[in-house]
Design an enzyme around this catalytic site. Structure first.
Site, short mmCIF file in Angstrom:
data_model
loop_
_atom_site.label_atom_id
_atom_site.label_comp_id
_atom_site.label_asym_id
_atom_site.label_seq_id
_atom_site.Cartn_x
_atom_site.Cartn_y
_atom_site.Cartn_z
CG ASP A 108 -27.42 47.69 68.30
OD1 ASP A 108 -28.47 47.38 68.91
OD2 ASP A 108 -26.47 46.89 68.17
C1 NOJ Z 1 -28.33 45.26 70.77
C2 NOJ Z 1 -27.72 44.32 69.78
O1 NOJ Z 1 -26.43 44.76 69.41
C3 NOJ Z 1 -28.54 44.14 68.53
O2 NOJ Z 1 -27.97 43.13 67.76
C4 NOJ Z 1 -29.96 43.84 68.89
O3 NOJ Z 1 -30.71 43.63 67.72
C5 NOJ Z 1 -30.51 44.97 69.70
N1 NOJ Z 1 -29.74 45.12 70.92
C6 NOJ Z 1 -31.98 44.76 70.05
O4 NOJ Z 1 -32.13 43.75 70.95
#
Ligand code: NOJ
Length: 751
Positions: free
Chosen positions: A296
């Protein structure tokens, strides 16, 4: 002479043939579209430097930041990295034109011309916005969920996107957590079916330019954040991990999801990105996941703040050795993998395994043969936000709405009933949408006000705000609302939470109806008119304060582009509501977490006034205000004749469950028939109810149907702490009904 001529012609033919053959044999295998993907990957890996390999593990963000954007190197530096073969993927670069320009640099200016993957959060639509995933889940319509995902994929693909970071498979019991909106609710079985449908919708067969890679996220147990506070710690046992949290991710992986995203949290004290048990032992070995993992946003880097790694080099080593792969935004892999391999701390085989999987999907999508396959401006204009897509969004919104209360059959109303509409959010496009709306713009969406205006025309006799953007109110706003509704026969009041408070980083400690909105409803109730609450929110709110102030409650969630039209169709009966909640609605904030599939405790209460020394609150009931699986219709259903094929089965037998469901009302409708089991005594205690099957059926007024369900040993099994599936002999109960509380029941046993 003729012979000589023939000889020269033959010579020329031979030469051109052999030079074509030479060219073919000189062409690297990885560029040969006819070679197998496996051979192309192998060939390409053999040509890459370790720095280029590390580059494939690097994912950078484009212009939009969907996380803390500290230390962003800037566009120029990112393009330099791309030319040097140091970027494998971008997220948040969107649009046919934009992605094409970046792809051109990758394929034409980097040494090996490896195309980049463009990823984006296509969560509930790209330009045509569908209901939030939690609302979509309340439709219990897997086919519609698959269609919604397929449309989102088609629109995104035309805008150059290869990969969505969805579906979110995190089971949660906490409406304080903003991301409850993105998930499947509180049931692992249903969550798994739904996530699988979403994966299929996004991916299709991945053999055209209309489908995109799906990403199962956030692996794992992100939904168990303590106190519902975003990015908080998680502490769950292995028994809960296996039985409650993992089944949804597993079902999505089994549906063929190409990618999985590590979560931000820790499991057993180890950040999930470096958690060998989760990533290597379970995901790869036990489930046989063949795709690739992505972290993430800076979740690799956050291992340092968690206190698990000392610096980025340590991060890269711990992540890749645990089985994690692509690095979103930390730049730890691209910087330190070459050094770590040289020092023998990471093996080349580990790197090749990770890079090979990423390359595999680049080949699979056809990007080596046509890097611009997805970025097509003409197609982008043609397939995006079409009438047909909006029609599907309307259908999806209809079936997501849940009717929680309808005293005196206040609803439906005819469209010439004199109505008033009250509520700031009802006429505020910017409060209509949450953060995850891709390229959707709220000005393109139909607000409640617009939808009601379309439907009721001049019968909509008044609209007033009633409260402010933050839910507060004052005497002026209240008086204005009371006066404006004076001539209305029914008053519709939109209360709830702005869409801006739904999604990542939007935890709230008090998921309730704001005081100002409650005051407004109290004042309107005094008018004696029927009040219909239209609740918009990305989470189940505590409704206890307003439950007795209103005749009807229509839970609208966040419905997307067609919000106003869908709600207007429901309140006028053009669409008979069929949605059922996939989360329990808490009675009070202090009751959170409250969920239907809990354990019995040693001192359960049969009733809330059962006496002393029971597991209960002294000030509120144990039960939620509205249970899991609940939702009303404009008709009524009666359940009868629950029968089992046998009261005693062997472990290898199948059990057939029959039940009759009748539509006893005056209108046609659709009912979600739910089947639950309870394993009475086992080597590990089991929940008081577990959903094991359901059917959504259409019944005409007066019609009745006999349904049957087949249960197998798998449905009666559970996992032990090591993830072994166990089917134990003993007594079970079967429950069937229209929600998790009001059920018929029968006993049987497994020998
Ligand atoms: C953080 C989020 O937790 C995740 O779900 C997302 O896909 C990413 N950022 C990218 O935007």
């Amino acid at each position: 002479m003729k012979k000589l001529l023939l000889f020269f012609v033959a010579l020329i033919v031979y030469h051109s043939f052999s030079s074509a053959q030479n060219k073919q044999s000189q062409m690297p295998i990885y560029k040969n579209a006819k070679a197998s993907i496996e051979n192309r990957v192998k060939d390409l890996l053999s040509r890459m430097t370790i720095q280029e390999k590390a580059g494939q593990l690097n994912q950078l963000a484009g212009l939009i930041a969907t996380g803390p954007a500290a230390n962003d190197p800037g566009e120029k530096a990112k393009m330099t990295e791309l030319r040097e073969g140091k970027v494998g993927s971008f997220l948040n670069v969107i649009g046919a034109k934009e992605t094409k320009a970046v792809q051109k640099i990758a394929v034409e200016e980097s040494r090996l011309g490896i195309p980049v993957l463009f990823g984006f959060d296509v969560i509930h639509g790209f330009k045509t916005i569908f209901p939030i995933p939690l609302a979509e889940a309340c439709s219990w319509d897997l086919h519609q969920a698959e269609t919604n995902a397929a449309i989102a994929a088609k629109e995104a693909a035309a805008a150059g996107i290869h990969w969505t970071f969805a579906p979110m498979c995190d089971i949660t019991n906490d409406p304080r957590w903003g991301r409850i909106m993105e998930g499947v609710g509180e049931d692992p079985y249903y969550g798994g079916l739904l996530s699988a449908a979403r994966v299929k919708g996004f991916q299709g067969n991945l053999n055209d330019a209309e489908h995109i890679l799906a990403c199962v996220k956030h692996y794992a147990v992100y939904g168990a954040v303590e106190a519902g506070r975003e990015y908080n710690e998680v502490d769950v046992s292995r028994v809960m991990l296996w039985n409650k949290y993992l089944p949804t991710y597993k079902a999505a992986v089994e549906a063929g999801a190409a990618t999985v995203m590590n979560s931000f949290n820790v499991f057993e004290g180890v950040p999930t990105s470096a958690n060998k048990y989760l990533v290597t032992d379970i995901l790869k070995k036990k489930w046989g996941f063949k795709g690739f993992l992505v972290s993430d946003w800076n979740s690799f880097g956050e291992m340092i703040t968690h206190g698990y790694a000392t610096d980025k080099k340590d991060v890269a080593m711990k992540a890749i050795n645990a089985g994690s792969m692509m690095d979103m935004q930390t730049e730890a892999m691209v910087k330190y993998i070459p050094e770590l391999v040289k020092e023998g701390k990471v093996s080349m085989q580990t790197v090749d395994d990770a890079v090979g999987k990423i390359l595999y999907y680049k080949f699979k999508l056809g990007l080596f043969d046509d890097p611009y396959k997805f970025c097509n401006e003409e197609r982008e204009a043609k397939v995006t936000f079409t009438k047909a897509n909006r029609e599907e969004a309307l259908k999806a919104a209809h079936s997501s709405i849940v009717l929680l209360k309808n005293a005196n059959n206040t609803l439906p109303v005819s469209n010439n009933t004199k109505i008033a509409l009250v509520g700031y959010y009802a006429n505020s496009p910017e409060d209509l949408f949450d953060f995850w709306v891709g390229k959707g713009t709220s000005n393109d969406a139909v607000t409640l006000y617009d939808g009601f205006k379309n439907k009721f025309g001049n019968s909509l006799i008044a609209y007033t705000k009633g409260y402010n953007a933050d839910g507060s109110t004052n005497d002026n706003l209240i008086n204005e609302a009371v006066n404006a509704t004076a001539n209305a026969d029914v008053v519709f009041v939109n209360v709830g939470l702005t869409g801006k408070l739904a999604g990542e980083d939007r935890s709230v400690a008090n998921p309730v109806i704001a005081d100002g909105e409650v005051q407004l409803l109290k004042a309107l109730q005094k008018t004696g008119k029927p009040i219909v609450a239209l609740v918009t929110a990305g989470r189940p709110l505590v409704l206890t304060q307003i439950n007795n102030l209103v005749s009807s409650i229509v839970y609208c969630w966040i419905l997307g582009t067609e919000t106003g039209n869908a709600v207007a169709d429901v309140v006028t009966g053009l669409y008979n509501p069929s949605g059922k909640t996939v989360v329990s609605f808490p009675y009070a904030v202090g009751q959170i977490p409250v969920y239907y599939n809990h354990f019995n405790t040693g001192r359960p209460t049969a009733t809330d006034d059962a006496g002393n020394w029971f597991s209960r609150y002294r000030d509120i009931p144990n039960d939620p205000l509205y249970p899991f699986g609940f939702g009303l219709s404009y008709t009524t259903y009666q359940y009868s004749n629950l029968t089992l094929s046998s009261s005693s089965i062997k472990k290898t037998d199948k059990l057939q469950v029959n039940v009759t469901v009748a539509n006893t009302g005056k209108v046609d409708g659709e009912e979600v028939v739910q089947l639950y089991i309870r394993d009475i005594a086992a080597s590990i205690i089991r929940p008081v109810k577990e959903l094991k099957a359901f059917k959504k059926i259409a019944l005409k007024a007066g019609e009745s149907k006999e349904l049957n369900f087949i249960l197998t040993g798998k449905d009666l099994s559970f996992y032990d702490a090591d993830g072994n599936s166990k089917l134990e002999a003993g007594n079970f109960k079967i429950f069937v009904g229209g929600n998790s509380k009001d059920v018929l029941e029968k006993d049987f046993n497994v020998q």
